[in-house]
Structure formats: structure tokens, C-alpha cells
Write an enzyme that holds these catalytic residues in place. Structure first.
Site, mmCIF file in Angstrom:
data_model
loop_
_atom_site.group_PDB
_atom_site.id
_atom_site.type_symbol
_atom_site.label_atom_id
_atom_site.label_comp_id
_atom_site.label_asym_id
_atom_site.label_seq_id
_atom_site.Cartn_x
_atom_site.Cartn_y
_atom_site.Cartn_z
ATOM 1 N N SER A 159 -11.017 -0.956 -1.727
ATOM 2 C CA SER A 159 -9.789 -0.889 -0.929
ATOM 3 C C SER A 159 -10.075 -1.131 0.548
ATOM 4 O O SER A 159 -9.240 -1.669 1.259
ATOM 5 C CB SER A 159 -9.160 0.501 -1.035
ATOM 6 O OG SER A 159 -8.370 0.613 -2.171
ATOM 7 N N ASP B 59 0.836 -1.208 0.000
ATOM 8 C CA ASP B 59 0.000 0.000 0.000
ATOM 9 C C ASP B 59 0.871 1.257 0.000
ATOM 10 O O ASP B 59 2.012 1.222 -0.464
ATOM 11 C CB ASP B 59 -0.953 -0.050 1.205
ATOM 12 C CG ASP B 59 -2.296 0.598 0.916
ATOM 13 O OD1 ASP B 59 -2.312 1.788 0.596
ATOM 14 O OD2 ASP B 59 -3.325 -0.079 1.018
ATOM 15 N N HIS C 65 -4.117 6.131 2.863
ATOM 16 C CA HIS C 65 -4.719 4.880 2.389
ATOM 17 C C HIS C 65 -4.116 3.645 3.073
ATOM 18 O O HIS C 65 -4.840 2.775 3.577
ATOM 19 C CB HIS C 65 -4.510 4.826 0.872
ATOM 20 C CG HIS C 65 -5.261 3.754 0.154
ATOM 21 N ND1 HIS C 65 -4.770 2.475 0.005
ATOM 22 C CD2 HIS C 65 -6.454 3.774 -0.493
ATOM 23 C CE1 HIS C 65 -5.633 1.757 -0.699
ATOM 24 N NE2 HIS C 65 -6.677 2.526 -1.014
#
Ligand SMILES: *[C@@H]1O[C@H](CO)[C@@H](O)[C@H](O)[C@H]1NC(C)=O
Ligand SMILES: *[C@@H]1O[C@H](CO)[C@@H](O)[C@H](O)[C@H]1NC(C)=O
Ligand SMILES: *[C@@H]1O[C@H](CO)[C@@H](O)[C@H](O)[C@H]1NC(C)=O
Ligand SMILES: *[C@@H]1O[C@H](CO)[C@@H](O)[C@H](O)[C@H]1NC(C)=O
Ligand SMILES: *[C@@H]1O[C@H](CO)[C@@H](O)[C@H](O)[C@H]1NC(C)=O
Ligand SMILES: *[C@@H]1O[C@H](CO)[C@@H](O)[C@H](O)[C@H]1NC(C)=O
Ligand SMILES: *[C@@H]1O[C@H](CO)[C@@H](O)[C@H](O)[C@H]1NC(C)=O
Ligand SMILES: *[C@@H]1O[C@H](CO)[C@@H](O)[C@H](O)[C@H]1NC(C)=O
Ligand SMILES: *[C@@H]1O[C@H](CO)[C@@H](O)[C@H](O)[C@H]1NC(C)=O
Length: 772
Positions: A550, A138, A213
Site C-alpha cells: 500500500s 482509499d 491509510h
């Protein structure tokens, strides 16, 4: 992150014009020999390249990565002609041009009934994932987050071979017993996109997360318990990861632009396999058209991970609700669709005529409890734009003089589907809020300084009628509240990518759905917090509410960790089978699940695969549909890939040989998908009993409309000798029609378990085209 796709297109175009241009290529050489040391493998890579360069030094410096742990190969900066020459080497399976991938951007755990108070629940049986290691590919991690404190964490497993790689604002002291590994990969990204200039964009050349994220996905999967977490007071409560006792390893492969390089991604897979992760969580992917499985870095990396017993969980993509948009479709992956959870953020909008409508918003702040003038975008179009653009509040479409200080009503249109664009536009012209009209969805974008209320077309239409009924239309927003548990749910989120797979329609994708809408988790305080607040001061956010597949992916990764604690010997295929065959297709009230889109409809396997994840049942599935890597090789053979290529991918299997005759629907998946049923077709499956030794299962068939389905035998009896049994499913098309897909299911019942697999059939007519 649409702009990066353009960047990629432009790069290719440039490559066409300039024949001597260099690019990053991945030279893939398949399974590595266990007899050779990593150093020796690296040496062979340099040897191969030395044939193309004047000196060994030049060869060495062109190599970005040597892949030498999980598989063999390297990434290098080459010209087209050098790439062509290398492809001729017998050891080389394939030379793959570099690709850019993108990110697919706490209540959710209780909603899945994973409350730690449930004594015999999977969370306590799975010991919260103690001793299991999740690798996350990520944007990095914010190590100071409350979610990554290691109070009460077990020791770092002695088998762990990973490292805590330092860099900008990240050193050894940032790892602990929660974050046991951290690495970062930028060579592929920089070789293609140029040096990352950290004075243009907030980014750290280290595992530290500047985007948010990666911190969000890793805390969702394995974050520790954090009391009283909230996003500006909304969605307040206990935040925790699904497997709060599991260890984390971060592999940073995506950068502040949202782009991730395939060469970097493959290096991360290679290291993660070496380091000893148990589960890999990958919330990113490339956009269609899909590369073949032997050219897709994510498919290749995950193939080798799965061959080593590592389960790889991926997001299915955010390109829904349109069919054939699902990505990450390899059969060895678990591809996750996103669903809503039973939490909503209702906001009351009061019109000047005292009528009220309900909308949804994730907003607390200024401009509430007070009436403001309200205008319709189309009515205040800027003279250098047009009404159609202004209706959807497209970029630069509104007249500043007419919008300033007002609330603007916008319709999302086919051309302008982004609520973020609409918010930017309204803010840019000095608007004080917006009412956004779109098809019904529970996905509410988070803006915390701008009143941004989402309404459905019915409510929006009544606001519009009101605006046009008076000269002095005004509206007032109330404060947003958080409500829990009142709505029927889950629904498949509108943005969740849908099947069938455009690459291999006989493999059902996505596999399963998990919560991915309005998920509260840790965030990077360095990230630009709200895209809509261009001129507001930067307020660091430590928690944030996000939506996307996600966010759904790490939910499944965590559940796989818990399952692995309970069943340490199960293969990745067995773990996936347990999840898929126990997934729910109805909600707690017994209503069939629905899928958002236009319009709402009953959800089908192309929306959610086996259904919505049901973690407690997955721990005790009764029967499993197991597979090994040889089954996946047979599948690759059946895809028609070059025989010798596949044999190099995994040295244990020499030739496709007879297995190339594998009928694709015969791959032992927990689903049967037949994209072209002409007359009759018999498909077989083998199940392994993992329940009580003496068990008898009966088949219950729900045939897809227009298709007759028979299961033979219809009773399966297991005992201490008989652990595995094969059954055939005979399909007969009753339609003489070039059909659309229809859906059914087979369930095996023993009085305790319901082992359900979806059936997906499309009937076709022989010579449909030649007859016409
Ligand atoms: C690591 O960084 C911290 C500051 O973030 C600093 O206090 C510490 O001395 C550093 N440790 C090492 C070993 O460099
Ligand atoms: C990075 O960006 C800054 C500001 O835009 C610029 O002044 C500087 O020259 C850039 N550095 C490099 C190495 O490109
Ligand atoms: C929880 O957070 C809210 C808002 O951030 C704050 O007002 C409240 O005092 C906090 N409660 C506790 C127990 O920390
Ligand atoms: C709206 O309600 C308020 C208070 O209930 C009342 O004073 C006002 O006259 C009403 N306005 C209209 C247009 O009905
Ligand atoms: C905006 O509206 C004002 C007032 O109607 C008008 O004078 C002006 O020309 C408009 N500007 C543009 C760019 O449309
Ligand atoms: C398959 O790959 C091998 C080695 O790369 C090559 O020699 C052969 O021509 C390829 N066959 C086909 C049909 O592409
Ligand atoms: C391939 O299939 C043929 C006929 O089905 C069989 O005779 C032969 O033994 C098979 N070969 C291998 C290597 O399995
Ligand atoms: C196909 O299946 C149907 C029903 O099971 C049967 O009646 C028919 O004879 C079969 N046709 C062929 C060609 O096998
Ligand atoms: C299974 O059935 C056999 C034969 O009926 C019996 O002997 C055996 O005890 C049973 N085993 C279990 C675990 O119930």
C-alpha cells in the site's frame, strides 16, 4: 485484515442456505456509447431492471449505482434468480457477484534520489507534478493535515470536472488547490454488510479519513513539504510527497473495518474517469483465488481508465514471501512490490550477563534503560493453552501470574506469524515488553508505548540460551535510534506478494518495486493509533510509520505523475515501460538486490518485476514498449473469454477474430515470460525510439540457465523515418527436464541508455504426465 475474508465466506455460506436472499450484483455492460448522455444511459439501466420488478419505482430503488461515464452498467440488490434473468439480456456482458476487497496495509524520496536540489533530476524537470491530478481510491483523507496545505499550489486545472462532496465533518471548505476533489461511496458496502454504525467504530460518513491509510497514501503521493515531521521523534525530517505540486482527488471506497466493496470501487472508477484524473493510485485488492479479468471490478474499472489514457497503479499485495501470491495482475495495470529503504531503527538489548545484542524497534517511551526480568513464552504457558502456542505468544496462551511485569521472548511460528498478535498477548497479561524472534526483516511494526524489539533467530537464540542459563535472567532495552544510509539496500520486503501470476503466468507480475517499509507520512488523528495499546489513553497521531505494498504503490503513482509532466503524450503502457526498463537490479555498491523471506536470496523478477524503481532514468528510457487498448483486447481474447463479451467491453473492436490467436507471450510488455517452453519458441516485441533520432542499439543477452536465447536482429538502427522496430527472440530449451523457472534478461544498449527487460522461462517436457 484477515477477519473480513471470513466475513465474506460466511456471507456466501448464508447465501447458499437461503435461496431467496438478496445480494449486491454488478451488471456490467461494457464501453458506453458516446452518443448517449449519462441520463439516457441511466434510463436504460432502469428499463432493464423494470422487467424484473413490479414497478419502475421498485427498479429504481434497487439500483445502488448507475455506471455511466467511463463505461456502462449498474450495481443493484438482486436475488439470485433476478441476477440470472438479467444475465440473459443481450446488452449485458456479465453479472458479477459483489466482492469485498481489502487495504494493503520521508526519507524514502531522498533515497530514490528525488531530492529537489538535484537540478536536472526528474523532480525539477517534472515541475514537481504541477498541473497533474492524482486520484486516490482509499479510506478518505484528513484535510487539515500539514501535507495538504495549498501554499504555492497552481490553480485547479480548468478541465477538472470533479466535486468536493460534503458529509460528516467535511464540507466544501475542506477542499483547496491541493485537495481538488473528494467523493465517498458506501452504498455497496452497506447493502452487503449492513448499516455502518458509527457509535461502534470511529468513522465519518464523508471523505474524512478515520483509518489513516488514505491520508498516508495520498500524502506519500502528493503531499506538500512538511518540516520536522516525525513519528514520536523517530524518523524525523522533512516529509513530502513524491509529486508535491500535483493535485489530489480522494475517492473514499474503504471503511473503518478495512473492507472495500467492489460495487463502490467501480463507481469510484466511473467518476474518476469522468472527473479527469491523470493517474489513479489504488492500494487495495481482493485476496486469491483471483477472479478472471472480466469478473474483477478492479480489472474492469482500470481497463476503462487505461483506455482513456489514465495510468492505474496498484499494490501487489502483502501475502509474501510465498510464490503465486501476487494480485492485481491485469497487464494494463502497474503492480507494485514493496522494498526496504536505507533507514533502520536499531535498538541495543543488554542481557544481565552484560552481553549485548542488536534488535530493531520503533519505540520510545517507558520501560527503557532499566533491567526487567525476562521469560520465554513457552516456559510460561497458560494451563488452558499449550507450549507451541505460548512459544509464539498466540492469543490467550500466556499465564498472567508468570508474565506480569516481565519482558517476554516470543518466536513467530508458521501458525502464528503476526507481531501484532504477539504484542496484544503480552500486553493482555501485563508484560512490560517483548523480544520478538523472527526471520531477518527490516519491517518493524510501529508501537509507541510498548518496548517491542525485533531480533533475528541468531540473536533470539542467544537470548534464549541466556534465559535458560540462569534463574534471574534480566534484560534492558536502550532507546531506539534512527540511522540512515548505512545498510545496503533496497531489499524486497518479506511481506511483498510474489509472482508468477496465478491467473496469467505469461504476464510478469509484479511490475516494479518501490519503498514500502517504515514509510513516514501523514496520518488521521482520529484513527486508533497503535493496535497494541488497548488500555493506554488515545493520543492523536498526525504522522505515522507504516509498511505495506500500500505504501509502495503511491511512490510509483507520484513518479508516473512526474513522468507525465515531462512526457504528456505517453500512453499508460509507455509510462510503465519507461519505469520497468530502467529499474535497478543492483544497489549503489553494484551488489545484486536481495529479497527477504526465508532465507534471504538474490531477488528475481517474481520479487520485483523489472527491478527497483529508478525515477531519474525513467524520464529518459531510450526505447519504449508501447501498446494500445487493442493489444489488451487481443490479450483478453487469448485468455479465452467469451468473444462477444470482449467486443462489448470496447466497441472499437468488433471481434476477437484472428487476434484470438495472439500468443500470450507476444503481448508487447517490457518483459517476456514463458511459463511452458517445450522445444523452441519465437516471441516478438516492437520498440519505439524516444531518444535521439539517429540511434543504434545493440542487444546484450543474458540467457536463463538451461535455455538458449537469440535476438534477431541484434542491432536496431533508428532515424527520422524509422521510429519503431520489431525484433524476435528465439528461445530453445536445452533441458529435458520438467523445470522450475529460470531468469535472464535482454538489454538494448546505445552507449547512453540501457533498456533492460527480464526473461522468465520454465522448461517443460512434452507428455510429462502421460509418460509417467
Ligand atoms: C464547513 O465546516 C466548518 C467547520 O469544519 C465550518 O466552520 C464552516 O462554516 C462550514 N462551511 C460551510 C459552507 O458549511
Ligand atoms: C449502534 O451501536 C450502539 C452501541 O453499540 C447501539 O446502542 C445502537 O443501537 C446501534 N445503532 C444501530 C442503528 O444499530
Ligand atoms: C522538531 O520536533 C521535535 C520533536 O517533535 C521538537 O523537539 C523540536 O523542537 C522541533 N523542531 C522544530 C524546529 O520545530
Ligand atoms: C557488567 O558490567 C558492569 C559495569 O561495566 C559491572 O559492574 C558488572 O559486574 C558486570 N556484570 C557481569 C555479570 O559481568
Ligand atoms: C498460572 O501460574 C500460576 C503459578 O504457577 C498457577 O498457580 C496458575 O494455576 C496458572 N494459571 C493458569 C491459568 O495457567
Ligand atoms: C457468450 O456470450 C453470449 C452473450 O452473453 C452468449 O450468447 C454465448 O452463449 C456465450 N458463449 C459462450 C461460449 O459462453
Ligand atoms: C485472419 O487471418 C487470415 C490468415 O492468417 C487472413 O487471411 C485474414 O485476412 C485475417 N482476417 C482478419 C480479419 O484479419
Ligand atoms: C531449435 O533451436 C535450435 C537452436 O537454435 C536449433 O538447433 C533447432 O534446430 C531448433 N529446432 C526446431 C525444431 O526448430
Ligand atoms: C541523422 O542522420 C542523418 C543521415 O546521416 C543526418 O542527415 C541527420 O542530420 C541526422 N539527424 C540528427 C538529428 O542528428
Amino acid at each position: 485484515m484477515g477477519s473480513s475474508k471470513w466475513a465474506f465466506v460466511v456471507l456466501c455460506w448464508f447465501g447458499l442456505l437461503n435461496v431467496s436472499a438478496t445480494n449486491v450484483y454488478i451488471v456490467y455492460m461494457g464501453e458506453r456509447s458516446n452518443l448517449e448522455s449519462p441520463e439516457l444511459i441511466e434510463e436504460t439501466h432502469i428499463q432493464i431492471l423494470s422487467n424484473l420488478f413490479e414497478s419502475k419505482e421498485a427498479a429504481r430503488s434497487s439500483i445502488l449505482y448507475s455506471y455511466k461515464h467511463g463505461f456502462s452498467g449498474f450495481a443493484a440488490v438482486l436475488s439470485q434468480s433476478q441476477a440470472n434473468m438479467i444475465a440473459e439480456f443481450p446488452e449485458v456482458i456479465r453479472v458479477i457477484k459483489h466482492r469485498i476487497l481489502n487495504l494493503h496495509t520521508t526519507r524514502s524520496w531522498d533515497f530514490l534520489q528525488l531530492k529537489s536540489s538535484i537540478e536536472d533530476g526528474i523532480l525539477s524537470r517534472g515541475q514537481k507534478g504541477e498541473g497533474v491530478i492524482i486520484g486516490v481510491l482509499d479510506t478518505g483523507i484528513w484535510p487539515e493535515s500539514e501535507s495538504f496545505k495549498d501554499h504555492g499550489m497552481g490553480e485547479v486545472p480548468s478541465r477538472w470536472r470533479g466535486v468536493c462532496q460534503g458529509g460528516e465533518k467535511f464540507n466544501l471548505s475542506n477542499c483547496n488547490r491541493k485537495i481538488i476533489g473528494a467523493r465517498w461511496y458506501i452504498k455497496g458496502y452497506e447493502a452487503e454488510s449492513g448499516k455502518l454504525n458509527t457509535s461502534d467504530v470511529v468513522e465519518f460518513l464523508s471523505p474524512r479519513d478515520a483509518v489513516g491509510h488514505g491520508t498516508h497514501t495520498s500524502s506519500t503521493a502528493a503531499g506538500a513539504l512538511v518540516e520536522n515531521a516525525s513519528f514520536v521523534g523517530l524518523a524525523q525530517g522533512l516529509a513530502r510527497g513524491g509529486a508535491p505540486a500535483a493535485h489530489l482527488a480522494m475517492y473514499k471506497v474503504c471503511w473503518a473495518t478495512g473492507d472495500c466493496s467492489s460495487a463502490d470501487l467501480l463507481a469510484a472508477f466511473d467518476d474518476a474517469i469522468f472527473d479527469g484524473v491523470d493517474v489513479l493510485s489504488v492500494s487495495l485488492g481482493s485476496s486469491p483465488p483471483l477472479d478472471t479479468y472480466v469478473e474483477d471490478a478492479l480489472a474492469i474499472g482500470s481497463f476503462h481508465a487505461v483506455a482513456k489514457g489514465i495510468t492505474v497503479v496498484c499494490s501487489a499485495g502483502n501475502s509474501g514471501p510465498y510464490p503465486e501470491t501476487v494480485i492485481n495482475t491485469a497487464p494494463w495495470l502497474i503492480s507494485v512490490a514493496a522494498s526496504t529503504i536505507d533507514r533502520a531503527f536499531p535498538t541495543v538489548v543488554t542481557l544481565g550477563n552484560n552481553k549485548t545484542i542488536m534488535g530493531q524497534a520503533l519505540y520510545t517511551g517507558r520501560y527503557v534503560d532499566k533491567f526487567y526480568k525476562v521469560v520465554y513464552g513457552e516456559d510460561i504457558a497458560s494451563s488452558d493453552s499449550n507450549e507451541e502456542k505460548a512459544r509464539s505468544c498466540d492469543v490467550g496462551s500466556l499465564n498472567t501470574t508468570l508474565a506480569k511485569g516481565k519482558i517476554v521472548l516470543c518466536f513467530l511460528s508458521r501458525r502464528q506469524r503476526s507481531s501484532i498478535v504477539a504484542a496484544h498477548t503480552v500486553l493482555a497479561v501485563g508484560g512490560v515488553g517483548l523480544i520478538l524472534m523472527q526471520f531477518p526483516t527490516r519491517d518493524v511494526p510501529a508501537f509507541y508505548d510498548v518496548p517491542f524489539v525485533q531480533v533475528d533467530y541468531e540473536a533470539g537464540t542467544s537470548v534464549l540460551a541466556y534465559i535458560h542459563s540462569t534463574r534471574d535472567a534480566v534484560v534492558k532495552f536502550s532507546h531506539t535510534k534512527t540511522t540512515v544510509g548505512r545498510l545496503t539496500s533496497p531489499d524486497v520486503a518479506f511481506f511483498s506478494s510474489r509472482g508468477p501470476s496465478s491467473l496469467s503466468p505469461s504476464i510478469l507480475k509484479p511490475d516494479i518495486a518501490a519503498p514500502g517499509v517504515s514509510i513516514l507520512a501523514s496520518w488521521s488523528p482520529a484513527a486508533s493509533n497503535s493496535p497494541a495499546i488497548a488500555n493506554a489513553p488515545h493520543t492523536p497521531l498526525y504522522f505515522n510509520v507504516e509498511s505495506g505494498t500500500s505504501m509502495a504503490c503511491p511512490h510509483i503513482s507520484a513518479i508516473v505523475v512526474l513522468l507525465k509532466s515531462i512526457h504528456p503524450t505517453w500512453s499508460p503502457a509507455a509510462l510503465k515501460s519507461a519505469l520497468v526498463t530502467t529499474a535497478s537490479v543492483k544497489d549503489k555498491y553494484g551488489e545484486k538486490l536481495v529479497a527477504e523471506g526465508a532465507p534471504y536470496k538474490q531477488a528475481d523478477p517474481f520479487d520485483y518485476g523489472g527491478g527497483h524503481v529508478n525515477p531519474n532514468n525513467a524520464a529518459n528510457p531510450g526505447l519504449i514498449f508501447d501498446m494500445g487498448i487493442s493489444d489488451h483486447v487481443s490479450f483478453l481474447c487469448s485468455m479465452g473469454y467469451n468473444d462477444s463479451s470482449i467486443s462489448l467491453m470496447t466497441k472499437r473492436h468488433n471481434k476477437c477474430g484472428n487476434s484470438s490467436k495472439l500468443l500470450q507471450p507476444n503481448l508487447n510488455l517490457p518483459s517476456i515470460s514463458i511459463p511452458q517452453l517445450k522445444n523452441n519458441l519465437t516471441v516478438s516485441r516492437t520498440v519505439t525510439n524516444v531518444g535521439p533520432v539517429n540511434s543504434t542499439f545493440k542487444a546484450r543477452v543474458k540467457s536463463p540457465p538451461g535455455v538458449a536465447v537469440k535476438v534477431k536482429p541484434s542491432i536496431l538502427s533508428f532515424n527520422s523515418e524509422v521510429k519503431k522496430l520489431k525484433f524476435d527472440v528465439v528461445f530453445h530449451s536445452k533441458l529435458r527436464r520438467q523445470g522450475t523457472y529460470s531468469f535472464g534478461s535482454i538489454s538494448w544498449l546505445d552507449g547512453i541508455h540501457v533498456v533492460r527487460i527480464p526473461l522468465i522461462v520454465r522448461t517443460v517436457i512434452d507428455n510429462y504426465f502421460s509418460n509417467s
